[in-house]
Scaffold this motif. Structure first.
Motif, PDB file in Angstrom:
ATOM      1  N   UNK A 324       0.822  -1.250   0.321  1.00 57.04           N
ATOM      2  CA  UNK A 324      -0.077   0.322  -0.406  1.00 57.04           C
ATOM      3  C   UNK A 324       0.792   1.575   0.201  1.00 57.04           C
ATOM      4  N   UNK A 325       0.387   2.470  -0.779  1.00 57.31           N
ATOM      5  CA  UNK A 325       1.230   3.393  -0.740  1.00 57.31           C
ATOM      6  C   UNK A 325       1.257   4.149   0.423  1.00 57.31           C
ATOM      7  N   UNK A 326       0.302   3.636   1.889  1.00 55.95           N
ATOM      8  CA  UNK A 326       0.977   3.909   2.874  1.00 55.95           C
ATOM      9  C   UNK A 326       1.219   4.252   4.095  1.00 55.95           C
ATOM     10  N   UNK A 327       1.949   2.521   3.325  1.00 54.57           N
ATOM     11  CA  UNK A 327       2.816   1.516   4.113  1.00 54.57           C
ATOM     12  C   UNK A 327       4.738   1.038   3.685  1.00 54.57           C
ATOM     13  N   UNK A 328       5.461   1.801   5.038  1.00 54.58           N
ATOM     14  CA  UNK A 328       6.870   1.132   4.265  1.00 54.58           C
ATOM     15  C   UNK A 328       6.487  -0.139   4.738  1.00 54.58           C
TER      16      UNK A 328
END
Length: 489
Positions: A324-328
């Motif tokens: 997800x773009x929200x998670x590294x």
């Protein structure tokens, strides 16, 4: 505990951890990284941690004074008849003497005559009050209470159930801190080295040197400057100089205890097992709204990926995880690939075992500290236990080294009020701080939290809350535009 209305808002700087690491097998093989060059900065705003009478308290004696406890020392000249006022419903402002006691960081208002009976009174501290750095309360602090029919003529007493050590206790740790609890609010100016004395059980002995901390109007902590002697009888004496807010005198009270040969050290860290591979691990769901930024892997089990909401995730071609773009990092759920369900089942089991371990630790260093209100305190490493919930109304500092451990056993919920922070000092690390919480954890807007949450129920992070640690919970995690950072171990 007090519920101070219109509590002071917090002036804070966002807390980030300097991180430059590649997520490896320890975090399920993610190749992404997240870095920041900001140093950790948290500024403790001036606030009121408790009051007496407490907000909404009823049946108050008409001859009572009013006190407020600050989280830090303030300029005495800013506490005056203009900045600290009291007014009854339908009445003019109460005339009285306003004073400030630096030793207990408390403001007092003593009315010149008895208050009216059966009347609602409103106490107000204005933004004219400043700390020693010149920072003021951001907005007025207001609370109310209701008087009873008569003046208070009842003497205060020691609360034997809440006080530790207890009378006749044996094997007390040599580095014990005495938690002294009264049955009602006491006058802060009556608390001093002359009114509270610890000595060996020998009339010729000298008073043990130490520091008195006025935690709230009913709780005082005495911390000896050095470890007590081993296998020795000690006697704590509370003198009749101690009074309640109406001026009623405490009868001279003593309690005795015997030390053992041991001193406490930091408790052993809680083993998270494979649950420690995740920054967020939940059994019923993880959801987010707003621009959340997560460093580390997250997982849900035994529920499937539909319990991951708001991430707009993409399943990897291997089927073992999503991104997800929200998670590294990576997202895992119980319906991903043949191996993932078993891995997550083990992680959840390890999470539950860790919760049981933390909840089962015995011989706490502190019991019922602050009656559950710990705002404004600096806490040493150790084991803390409450049979209630814990509320943080002003910043709490955990002071210790990088190897020190804190375990907090909380029988109900944990809540940080808007903008408040758990601050780390002396090298303390979030991975060595364990919050075992039996009910919901709530991090209000703009809070900064450090540590590992081992939660029986839910964790709710409101807008802008910063979380440094791990949330390992047996129901759900709810996020609203939060920064979530795994420890840089």
């Amino acid at each position: 505990m007090n519920n101070i209305k219109n509590a002071t808002k917090y002036l804070f700087s966002a807390f980030f951890v300097l991180i430059a690491l590649s997520l490896s097998a320890c975090f399920s093989g993610s190749n992404n990284s997240k870095t920041t060059t900001d140093e950790p900065v948290v500024i403790a705003a001036l606030s009121v941690t408790s009051s007496a009478p407490a907000d909404a308290q009823t049946g108050i004696g008409t001859n009572s004074k009013v006190v407020a406890v600050f989280n830090k020392d303030v300029k005495s000249e800013t506490v005056n008849e203009t900045s600290f006022t009291l007014q009854g419903a339908g009445e003019t402002s109460v005339v009285g003497v306003v004073s400030y006691d630096s030793a207990t960081t408390t403001a007092s208002l003593k009315p010149s005559s008895n208050l009216s009976s059966m009347t609602v009174y409103t106490a107000t501290l204005t933004t004219d009050v400043e700390d020693e750095a010149g920072d003021s309360l951001v907005e007025e602090v207001v609370w109310t209470f209701t008087t009873g029919e008569l003046a208070d003529t009842s003497a205060p007493a020691l609360d034997v159930a809440g006080t530790t050590p207890k009378d006749a206790d044996t094997g007390v740790l040599r580095n014990v801190k005495l938690n002294i609890v009264f049955t009602e609010a006491v006058d802060p100016v009556s608390i001093s080295a002359q009114s509270i004395a610890l000595k060996t059980d020998d009339t010729a002995s000298t008073v043990v040197a130490g520091e008195l901390s006025f935690i709230n109007p009913t709780t005082v902590v005495f911390s000896p400057d050095a470890d007590l002697a081993g296998d020795t009888l000690y006697r704590l004496t509370l003198s009749d100089a101690i009074t309640d807010l109406a001026g009623n005198t405490l009868a001279v009270t003593t309690l005795g205890f015997k030390t053992g040969l041991k001193a406490s050290s930091s408790p052993l860290a809680v083993d998270l097992g494979t649950a420690g591979n995740y920054v967020l691990l939940a059994k019923t769901g993880i959801s987010t709204t707003g621009t959340t930024d997560i460093l580390g892997d997250i997982a849900v089990s035994p529920v499937d990926s539909t319990a991951l909401t708001g991430f707009n995730e993409t399943l990897d071609a291997s089927g073992t995880f999503a991104t997800s773009a929200l998670i590294t990092g990576k997202l895992f759920a119980a319906n991903m690939s043949p191996d993932t369900p078993a891995i997550l089942t083990t992680a959840v089991s390890n999470m539950e075992t860790a919760y049981t371990d933390a909840a089962g630790r015995t011989l706490p260093d502190f019991t019922e500290l602050g009656a559950g209100e710990i705002g404004g305190l600096t806490l040493d490493p150790g084991l803390y236990k409450w049979g209630t919930g814990v509320l943080v109304t002003s910043d709490v500092t955990l002071n210790g080294s990088s190897t020190d451990v804190w375990i907090f056993q909380i029988a109900e919920g944990l809540k940080l009020q808007d903008g408040k922070s758990i601050i780390l000092a002396g090298g303390a690390l979030p991975q060595n701080i364990f919050w075992q919480v039996a009910e919901d954890v709530t991090l209000q807007a703009g809070t900064t939290f450090n540590g590992i949450i081992l939660g029986k129920t839910a964790v709710n992070m409101n807008t802008g809350a910063v979380f440094n640690g791990r949330a390992l919970v047996q129901t759900a995690v709810t996020l609203i535009a939060n920064d979530v950072n795994q420890p840089s171990e």
